[in-house]
Design a protein around this motif. Structure first.
Motif, PDB file in Angstrom:
ATOM      1  N   ILE A 260       0.853  -1.188   0.000  1.00  0.00           N
ATOM      2  CA  ILE A 260       0.000   0.000   0.000  1.00  0.00           C
ATOM      3  C   ILE A 260       0.892   1.242   0.000  1.00  0.00           C
ATOM      4  CG2 ILE A 260      -1.759   1.254   1.317  1.00  0.00           C
ATOM      5  CD1 ILE A 260      -2.287  -1.601   2.655  1.00  0.00           C
ATOM      6  N   CYS A 261       0.650   2.141  -0.953  1.00  0.00           N
ATOM      7  CA  CYS A 261       1.413   3.381  -0.974  1.00  0.00           C
ATOM      8  C   CYS A 261       0.484   4.557  -0.761  1.00  0.00           C
ATOM      9  CB  CYS A 261       2.138   3.552  -2.303  1.00  0.00           C
ATOM     10  SG  CYS A 261       3.514   2.416  -2.456  1.00  0.00           S
ATOM     11  N   THR A 262       1.012   5.612  -0.154  1.00  0.00           N
ATOM     12  CA  THR A 262       0.187   6.797   0.055  1.00  0.00           C
ATOM     13  C   THR A 262       0.884   8.016  -0.536  1.00  0.00           C
ATOM     14  OG1 THR A 262       1.181   7.402   2.142  1.00  0.00           O
ATOM     15  CG2 THR A 262      -0.638   5.855   2.241  1.00  0.00           C
TER      16      THR A 262
ATOM     17  N   ARG B 299       3.642  14.052  11.368  1.00  0.00           N
ATOM     18  CA  ARG B 299       2.331  13.677  11.911  1.00  0.00           C
ATOM     19  C   ARG B 299       1.829  12.409  11.211  1.00  0.00           C
ATOM     20  NH1 ARG B 299      -0.600  12.063  15.017  1.00  0.00           N
ATOM     21  NH2 ARG B 299      -2.844  12.368  15.022  1.00  0.00           N
ATOM     22  N   LEU B 300       2.026  12.364   9.906  1.00  0.00           N
ATOM     23  CA  LEU B 300       1.596  11.168   9.165  1.00  0.00           C
ATOM     24  C   LEU B 300       2.345   9.944   9.684  1.00  0.00           C
ATOM     25  CD1 LEU B 300       1.228  12.167   5.426  1.00  0.00           C
ATOM     26  CD2 LEU B 300      -0.481  11.065   6.866  1.00  0.00           C
ATOM     27  N   ALA B 301       3.655  10.116   9.944  1.00  0.00           N
ATOM     28  CA  ALA B 301       4.440   8.994  10.466  1.00  0.00           C
ATOM     29  C   ALA B 301       3.867   8.529  11.795  1.00  0.00           C
ATOM     30  CB  ALA B 301       5.897   9.411  10.623  1.00  0.00           C
ATOM     31  N   GLU B 302       3.469   9.494  12.635  1.00  0.00           N
ATOM     32  CA  GLU B 302       2.867   9.134  13.924  1.00  0.00           C
ATOM     33  C   GLU B 302       1.578   8.354  13.708  1.00  0.00           C
ATOM     34  OE1 GLU B 302       4.214  13.159  16.241  1.00  0.00           O
ATOM     35  OE2 GLU B 302       2.066  12.706  16.132  1.00  0.00           O
ATOM     36  N   ILE B 303       0.793   8.842  12.734  1.00  0.00           N
ATOM     37  CA  ILE B 303      -0.484   8.167  12.445  1.00  0.00           C
ATOM     38  C   ILE B 303      -0.215   6.717  12.041  1.00  0.00           C
ATOM     39  CG2 ILE B 303      -2.406   8.097  10.805  1.00  0.00           C
ATOM     40  CD1 ILE B 303      -2.370  11.197  10.880  1.00  0.00           C
ATOM     41  N   PHE B 304       0.781   6.520  11.182  1.00  0.00           N
ATOM     42  CA  PHE B 304       1.098   5.142  10.759  1.00  0.00           C
ATOM     43  C   PHE B 304       1.627   4.327  11.937  1.00  0.00           C
ATOM     44  CE2 PHE B 304       1.526   7.089   6.398  1.00  0.00           C
ATOM     45  CZ  PHE B 304       0.360   6.498   5.925  1.00  0.00           C
ATOM     46  N   ASP B 305       2.455   4.982  12.779  1.00  0.00           N
ATOM     47  CA  ASP B 305       2.978   4.292  13.959  1.00  0.00           C
ATOM     48  C   ASP B 305       1.845   3.766  14.836  1.00  0.00           C
ATOM     49  OD1 ASP B 305       5.682   3.884  14.164  1.00  0.00           O
ATOM     50  OD2 ASP B 305       6.119   5.950  14.757  1.00  0.00           O
ATOM     51  N   ASP B 306       0.825   4.643  15.031  1.00  0.00           N
ATOM     52  CA  ASP B 306      -0.304   4.250  15.877  1.00  0.00           C
ATOM     53  C   ASP B 306      -1.157   3.194  15.193  1.00  0.00           C
ATOM     54  OD1 ASP B 306       0.521   6.011  17.704  1.00  0.00           O
ATOM     55  OD2 ASP B 306      -0.921   7.608  17.173  1.00  0.00           O
ATOM     56  N   PHE B 307      -1.324   3.380  13.891  1.00  0.00           N
ATOM     57  CA  PHE B 307      -2.246   2.492  13.176  1.00  0.00           C
ATOM     58  C   PHE B 307      -1.662   1.095  12.980  1.00  0.00           C
ATOM     59  CE2 PHE B 307      -3.437   0.597   9.108  1.00  0.00           C
ATOM     60  CZ  PHE B 307      -4.797   0.386   9.333  1.00  0.00           C
ATOM     61  N   CYS B 308      -0.387   1.027  12.647  1.00  0.00           N
ATOM     62  CA  CYS B 308       0.184  -0.259  12.246  1.00  0.00           C
ATOM     63  C   CYS B 308       0.504  -1.118  13.463  1.00  0.00           C
ATOM     64  CB  CYS B 308       1.462  -0.042  11.448  1.00  0.00           C
ATOM     65  SG  CYS B 308       1.145   0.779   9.886  1.00  0.00           S
TER      66      CYS B 308
ATOM     67  N   LYS C 183      -0.443  -8.491   5.302  1.00  0.00           N
ATOM     68  CA  LYS C 183      -1.173  -9.643   4.755  1.00  0.00           C
ATOM     69  C   LYS C 183      -2.580  -9.182   4.383  1.00  0.00           C
ATOM     70  CE  LYS C 183       1.214 -13.347   7.064  1.00  0.00           C
ATOM     71  NZ  LYS C 183       1.509 -13.595   8.465  1.00  0.00           N
ATOM     72  N   LYS C 184      -3.065  -9.697   3.266  1.00  0.00           N
ATOM     73  CA  LYS C 184      -4.372  -9.265   2.760  1.00  0.00           C
ATOM     74  C   LYS C 184      -5.454  -9.421   3.835  1.00  0.00           C
ATOM     75  CE  LYS C 184      -7.473 -10.084  -1.106  1.00  0.00           C
ATOM     76  NZ  LYS C 184      -7.697 -10.802  -2.364  1.00  0.00           N
ATOM     77  N   ASP C 185      -5.416 -10.544   4.553  1.00  0.00           N
ATOM     78  CA  ASP C 185      -6.461 -10.819   5.552  1.00  0.00           C
ATOM     79  C   ASP C 185      -6.413  -9.841   6.723  1.00  0.00           C
ATOM     80  OD1 ASP C 185      -7.103 -12.909   3.996  1.00  0.00           O
ATOM     81  OD2 ASP C 185      -5.955 -14.395   5.164  1.00  0.00           O
ATOM     82  N   SER C 186      -5.229  -9.288   6.981  1.00  0.00           N
ATOM     83  CA  SER C 186      -5.110  -8.400   8.145  1.00  0.00           C
ATOM     84  C   SER C 186      -5.416  -6.958   7.808  1.00  0.00           C
ATOM     85  CB  SER C 186      -3.695  -8.468   8.713  1.00  0.00           C
ATOM     86  OG  SER C 186      -3.276  -9.782   8.867  1.00  0.00           O
ATOM     87  N   PHE C 187      -5.644  -6.660   6.531  1.00  0.00           N
ATOM     88  CA  PHE C 187      -5.813  -5.255   6.136  1.00  0.00           C
ATOM     89  C   PHE C 187      -7.246  -4.794   6.344  1.00  0.00           C
ATOM     90  CE2 PHE C 187      -6.478  -2.096   2.571  1.00  0.00           C
ATOM     91  CZ  PHE C 187      -5.890  -1.049   3.269  1.00  0.00           C
ATOM     92  N   ASP C 188      -7.382  -3.684   7.046  1.00  0.00           N
ATOM     93  CA  ASP C 188      -8.691  -3.114   7.305  1.00  0.00           C
ATOM     94  C   ASP C 188      -8.729  -1.739   6.617  1.00  0.00           C
ATOM     95  OD1 ASP C 188     -10.927  -1.887   8.259  1.00  0.00           O
ATOM     96  OD2 ASP C 188     -10.644  -2.503  10.358  1.00  0.00           O
ATOM     97  N   GLU C 189      -9.342  -1.726   5.436  1.00  0.00           N
ATOM     98  CA  GLU C 189      -9.326  -0.514   4.610  1.00  0.00           C
ATOM     99  C   GLU C 189      -9.965   0.675   5.333  1.00  0.00           C
ATOM    100  OE1 GLU C 189     -10.809  -0.739   0.450  1.00  0.00           O
ATOM    101  OE2 GLU C 189     -11.784   1.173   0.894  1.00  0.00           O
ATOM    102  N   ARG C 190     -11.138   0.398   5.943  1.00  0.00           N
ATOM    103  CA  ARG C 190     -11.864   1.506   6.577  1.00  0.00           C
ATOM    104  C   ARG C 190     -11.045   2.121   7.708  1.00  0.00           C
ATOM    105  NH1 ARG C 190     -17.279   0.361   9.144  1.00  0.00           N
ATOM    106  NH2 ARG C 190     -16.206   1.429  10.831  1.00  0.00           N
TER     107      ARG C 190
END
Ligand code: C2E
Ligand code: CA
Ligand code: CA
Length: 763
Positions: free
Chosen positions: A378-380, A403-412, A431-438
């Motif tokens: 996934i690229c942003t 801030r975006l890096a922090e967001i990814f840190d928290d999310f991932c 992994k495809k199964d672990s991805f939560d798009e929403r």
């Protein structure tokens, strides 16, 4: 008597000479060796002369030998002062005083040389002993003798003072070195003084010269203070950065420094060191080994400390075991330096996330390690990140990225590998199964209001590539995810796109188009069609030049499929220049054929303004083809102007002043407001065909807007062209609104130049 005295003096002389040679061989490069040698050789020679004086048969030779002896004594004492100063480290300041002594000694020597005649210094008389032999001895001491004596004593005192001062200032262990020398000189001085006081038959003090010479030689060159080595070693070890433990033959620690004690925690408990050593012998040292080393890590105050331990045995010359020692190297700083370097190599320094290389490596390992799993790359991409930097400053840009890096840190969570690729691009692998798009989109939306500005929101676009071929390079997978982003690049509502193979096809197609450009240009495959611009009564005075690619196998290709590609690839300006040149040459032709009223509008891509000197190119073209600039209409899109109004608006003025007609193209399609119209000083406003393509329910609104734009343009003294006119109805209401010119299929489609000429010019 003289047969005892003379051999004794010769022997002493030889001893001093030999000492001089010894000093030469033992201390060739030593800075005190040469003054020492001088003292020894000069005193040795002096004694030889005195010895000779005793055996002289006649008075005159005896006089000469005595005088030489006295002169040599002066020289010896001057050398002694120099030596003493060097020996004690005072030599830098010797120069001046020694010069006075030398001068005084010179006077003394002159007196001595003249003495056989003048007798100002001393006089000799033969002395007969009880065996009947005689020798010449000093009978009377005259005025200049006291001069000589005072000089000699002063020199001796100077040497002694230097030594005395040094003794006071030296550490105890070194005092001996200087004290013995001082004692030897004092003894000579004292003996001499007594001899003078009691008018002794001969000067007995000379017998002490060899003794003093030996002391001089020994303490200067051969002597090492007792315990000095031990102390030096002790201090060296105490001050070493490493820890040292020395063990005796029984394995008992006999010496250690503080660092070793701290390491073993044995400052208060001597047993602790023994326990530590026992453990090393048990766990780390192979029986019988003479050298061994190993590393260990320890946790101290919540941080790791790293050590290298070295073990070595010591043997004597007969290879008998004497003991052993341990060296404890604290490697923590070195290790931390290395891991810091490693960190820098793998991380993006702005955000602290993995950098591109590390992300690619980690994601590649993950994907290849689980080839039966399905993965997403996934690229942003931050939409309009350039504007964030330009408008709010790069500091704000950096803060957005952090801030975006922090967001990814928290999310991932642990399922994700993520990093920053470059600029505003981040990448995730999951992994495809672990991805939560929403959840991802929700997390990213936290950045939307970052700038605090109501009118500027930050949108992050997400491209997703589902890994079909795990053996593909991760960088290629990222390219594909980015390709998906391209499809939604202009959208504000649609912020996530999935890559599919059609995308790749169109990408490959674009690449192919780019690769064909050079040849197509060289083979003159590009030409332009003309679409007439018509008055309501059908009268045509000119048209828009629209590029066409006449492909040798595919036939005519419309610009929609290649102009944006060339714009992206930075090729458009070369194509545009080519078309402008064709258009000018066409105008020239019409001019020559008598159609000098007819004009052509050419398109200027937004990219052209960055790479071309537009003013220079068009004025040159007009001169080259000798055409009237008013017949060349320049179409500049509203977006191109509004992206850089400070430089565009003056350029438009300059072009108009030269005589060109400037048209604002695609008006109403971009990101401008009616308000900006006040800044445009264009001749023609070309209203975008989007207004005519509206859905039925919005038609009324569109018409209202159209009417307003047209009346506004008229009020601002601009001609109005409406594009995309397809029906009679449109012509009717546009005429009502005040539109002057129409361009659209209702009147005519773009056509080859010959058709245009036939249809409109020959009339
Ligand atoms: P544009 O400048 O807005 O050109 C007008 C486009 O609208 C032309 O498409 C034209 O064929 C089309 N058109 C005209 N009347 C109607 C109508 O009644 N209905 C509909 N549906 N379309 C109509 P074309 O020739 O395909 O050109 C597309 C775009 O390519 C142009 O839009 C322009 O942006 C670009 N272009 C064309 N020639 C050049 C060129 O030489 N240089 C550059 N940089 N761009 C060019
Ligand atoms: Ca145009
Ligand atoms: Ca247009």
């Amino acid at each position: 008597m003289k047969w005892i005295l003379s051999p004794l003096l010769f022997a002493a002389s030889i001893f001093l000479m030999v000492s001089g040679f010894v000093s030469f061989s033992k201390a060739k490069n030593n800075k005190i060796a040469s003054p020492l040698r001088r003292v020894l050789f000069l005193s040795g020679t002096a004694l030889a002369f005195l010895g000779a004086a005793y055996v002289a048969k006649d008075e005159l030779p005896a006089y000469c030998l005595y005088s030489a002896y006295f002169c040599l004594i002066d020289a010896t004492l001057i050398s002694l002062v120099v030596f003493a100063r060097r020996y004690t480290g005072h030599h830098t300041r010797t120069g001046g005083k020694i010069r006075y002594f030398c001068f005084a000694a010179l006077v003394d020597c002159v007196m001595m040389a003249a003495d056989p005649i003048t007798h100002w210094v001393y006089s000799l008389s033969p002395y007969y002993d009880k065996f009947g032999t005689y020798f010449f001895r000093i009978e009377s001491r005259n005025i200049m003798y006291w001069y000589h004596l005072v000089l000699a004593y002063l020199l001796t005192a100077a040497a002694m003072a230097t030594l005395g001062k040094k003794i006071v200032r030296s550490p105890k262990i070194y005092k001996m070195k200087y004290a013995c020398l001082l004692a030897a000189i004092s003894m000579i001085l004292l003996t001499h003084a007594l001899c003078v006081r009691f008018s002794a038959l001969v000067d007995v003090s000379v017998v002490l010269y060899p003794f003093a010479g030996f002391v001089l030689l020994y303490f200067t060159i051969l002597y090492i203070p007792r315990g000095l080595m031990e102390r030096l070693l002790f201090f060296t070890i105490a001050n070493m950065k490493d820890g040292i433990i020395c063990l005796d033959v029984d394995g008992k620690p006999v010496h250690s420094n503080r660092n070793a004690q701290v390491f073993c925690s044995s400052e208060n408990d001597p047993k602790a060191m023994e326990i530590q050593i026992e453990r090393w012998f048990r766990e780390n040292i192979t029986t019988g080994a003479n050298n061994q080393s190993w590393s260990l890590t320890r946790r101290v105050d919540d941080t790791n400390r790293y050590y290298d331990i070295e073990y070595k045995t010591i043997f004597d010359a007969q290879y008998k075991y004497l003991g052993c020692f341990f060296i404890i190297h604290d490697k923590t700083e070195e290790y931390e330096g290395i891991s810091e370097e490693k960190y820098r190599a793998n991380h993006d320094l702005l955000t602290g996330l993995y950098n591109k290389e590390r992300f690619n490596e980690a994601a590649g390992t993950e994907i290849l390690g689980n080839t039966d799993e399905r993965y997403y790359i996934i690229c942003t991409d931050v939409k309009n990140f350039k504007i964030v930097n330009d408008v709010f400053g790069t500091d704000t840009g950096d803060r957005v990225l952090k801030r975006l890096a922090e967001i990814f840190d928290d999310f991932c969570n642990d399922n994700y590998i993520y990093g920053r690729l470059t600029g505003d691009r981040f990448a995730l692998c999951v992994k495809k199964d672990s991805f939560d798009e929403r959840a991802l989109l929700e997390a990213i939306s936290q950045i939307t209001n970052f700038t605090g500005s109501n009118s500027f929101k930050i949108y992050v676009h997400v491209g997703v590539y589902e890994v079909k071929d795990p053996y593909l390079k991760v960088s290629v997978m990222c390219d594909r995810a980015n390709l998906a982003i391209k499809t939604i690049k202009d959208s504000y509502s649609n912020i996530i796109a999935y890559y599919d193979s059609k995308l790749r096809e169109s990408y490959l197609n674009e690449q192919k188009v780019i690769s064909l450009f050079e040849d197509a240009l060289a083979n003159r495959e590009f030409c332009f069609y003309v679409q007439p611009q018509t008055q309501v009564n059908g009268r045509v005075e000119g048209g828009e030049a629209l590029v066409r690619w006449i492909h040798p196998s595919q036939g005519m290709i419309t610009p929609g499929s290649f102009v944006p590609v060339f714009e992206q690839a930075g090729l458009i300006s070369r194509l545009d220049r080519y078309i402008w040149e064709l258009a000018c040459s066409q105008l020239r032709k019409w001019d020559q054929e008598g159609y000098r009223q007819n004009y052509l509008s050419v398109n200027i891509s937004q990219k052209d303004f960055y790479v071309l000197d537009i003013y220079d190119i068009f004025t040159t073209l007009v001169k080259k083809y000798q055409i009237d600039p008013k017949n060349l209409h320049l179409e500049i899109t509203e977006t191109a102007i509004m992206n850089n109004p400070q430089s565009q608006l003056p350029l438009i003025d300059k072009l108009r002043q030269f005589g060109f007609l400037v048209e604002i193209d695609d008006f109403g399609s971009g990101y401008s407001s009616l308000n900006t119209l006040k800044d445009f000083n264009a001749d023609v406003l070309k209203i975008d065909m989007g207004f005519l393509e509206t859905k039925a329910e919005n038609e009324a609104k569109s018409k209202t807007i159209l009417r307003s734009i047209i009346s506004l343009a008229k009020a601002l003294d601009m001609e109005v062209i409406t594009e995309g006119v397809e029906t009679q109805e449109q012509v009717r209401f546009l005429t009502d609104f005040g539109c002057d010119i129409f361009q659209g299929y209702y009147f005519a489609k773009p056509m080859p130049v010959e058709d245009f000429e036939k249809k409109y010019l020959s009339l």
